[in-house]
Design an enzyme around this catalytic site. Structure first.
Site, mmCIF file in Angstrom:
data_model
loop_
_atom_site.group_PDB
_atom_site.id
_atom_site.type_symbol
_atom_site.label_atom_id
_atom_site.label_comp_id
_atom_site.label_asym_id
_atom_site.label_seq_id
_atom_site.Cartn_x
_atom_site.Cartn_y
_atom_site.Cartn_z
ATOM 1 N N PRO A 180 9.420 52.876 33.087
ATOM 2 C CG PRO A 180 11.476 53.059 34.136
ATOM 3 C CD PRO A 180 10.769 52.490 32.997
ATOM 4 C CD GLU A 236 20.733 53.070 30.234
ATOM 5 O OE1 GLU A 236 20.210 54.159 30.211
ATOM 6 O OE2 GLU A 236 21.063 52.285 31.125
HETATM 7 CL CL1 6GU Z 1 7.170 49.444 33.995
HETATM 8 N N1 6GU Z 1 9.932 49.070 34.406
HETATM 9 C C1 6GU Z 1 11.002 49.606 35.039
HETATM 10 N N2 6GU Z 1 12.050 48.987 34.380
HETATM 11 N N3 6GU Z 1 11.131 50.142 36.176
HETATM 12 C C2 6GU Z 1 9.835 50.563 36.726
HETATM 13 C C3 6GU Z 1 8.698 50.402 36.057
HETATM 14 C C4 6GU Z 1 8.691 49.630 34.763
HETATM 15 N N4 6GU Z 1 7.590 50.892 36.703
HETATM 16 C C5 6GU Z 1 8.331 51.391 37.696
HETATM 17 N N5 6GU Z 1 9.684 51.443 37.705
#
Ligand code: 6GU
Length: 247
Positions: free
Chosen positions: A101, A128
């Site tokens: 994210p 995490e």
């Molecule tokens: Cl690439 N990973 C995670 N864990 N959450 C997300 C994401 C990626 N993109 C949006 N939310």
């Protein structure tokens, strides 16, 4: 194109990519995908891959060692395969994408860029995240799929593989590639209709039955603009900027 997905949940990736259009594309050999289990590379005798973060905030982090060794093994395999194919010719650097994210937001333009690569390594984090030091050493691109938080990088990696694959020649049939214009021109797609001509008293817009292609295209563009203005004012404003004839 060859996707290499590095993950703690390889079954999730192979199950997700093995069906429907991507499954068919893999059977045809248009795309290849492997899911590499990061846990296979840990030197910890209990197969552990995570530990507590330093500093405040309880949470587990994927440790540098298994991630680093996994990435190096995958890169070495790619290099080996390319040597066998092209001999000593200089090799393009391999892009290693960390799905997080904390990345740039994935869009159609990015999909088009990635589709030009011969190999793409996608690194999926969990808990995490991953120890920053290994990211600094191996990652070339940080990519998110949107502003919300998921439990892990596997679904985002599959979203990216799907969006990129359908741009690889041979993956889609002709009738499937018709859908490409949505976003291709920066607008949402116009509404579409199939038989019957009347359903629950609702008629298919008569222009679509007219056989007049010029008129139909004009109607489709108007509907695209109307829909984009209503649902995605951000895209609509950008489109207007780019098509402003007074400039
Ligand atoms: Cl690439 N990973 C995670 N864990 N959450 C997300 C994401 C990626 N993109 C949006 N939310």
């Amino acid at each position: 194109m060859f996707f290499h997905v590095l993950t703690l949940f390889p079954e999730m990736i192979m199950d997700g990519l093995g069906t429907s259009i991507l499954g068919r594309a893999m059977q045809k050999g248009c795309i290849q995908a492997e899911a590499v289990n990061i846990r296979d590379y840990t030197t910890n005798k209990h197969q552990k891959v995570d530990d507590y973060t330093y500093g405040p905030g309880a949470g587990m982090l994927m440790q540098a060692q298994p991630v680093y060794d996994c990435v190096q093994a995958v890169l070495a395999n790619i290099k080996q395969r390319r040597m066998e194919q092209a001999g000593d010719a200089p090799q393009k650097r391999v892009r290693v994408v960390y799905v997080t994210p904390q990345g740039a937001v994935f869009d159609q333009k990015m999909a088009q860029e990635f589709a030009k690569e011969e190999d793409l390594v996608l690194l999926c984090g969990h808990y995490e995240g991953i120890d920053e030091r290994v990211l600094e050493e191996v990652v070339t691109d940080y990519v998110s799929i949107g502003d919300y938080v998921l439990t892990g990088g596997e679904l985002p990696a599959m979203v990216m593989v799907d969006a990129i694959s359908r741009l690889v020649p041979g993956v889609l049939n002709n009738d499937e590639s018709a859908v490409t214009d949505s976003f291709g021109n920066g607008l949402l797609e116009h509404p579409q209709y199939s038989r019957p001509q009347v359903w629950r008293d609702k008629e298919v817009p008569p222009v679509l039955l007219s056989g007049n292609h010029k008129l139909i295209e004009k109607w489709q563009l108007e509907e695209s603009l109307k829909r984009t203005k209503e649902r995605r004012p951000d895209l609509y404003e950008r489109w207007k900027e780019e098509h402003d004839s007074s400039k």
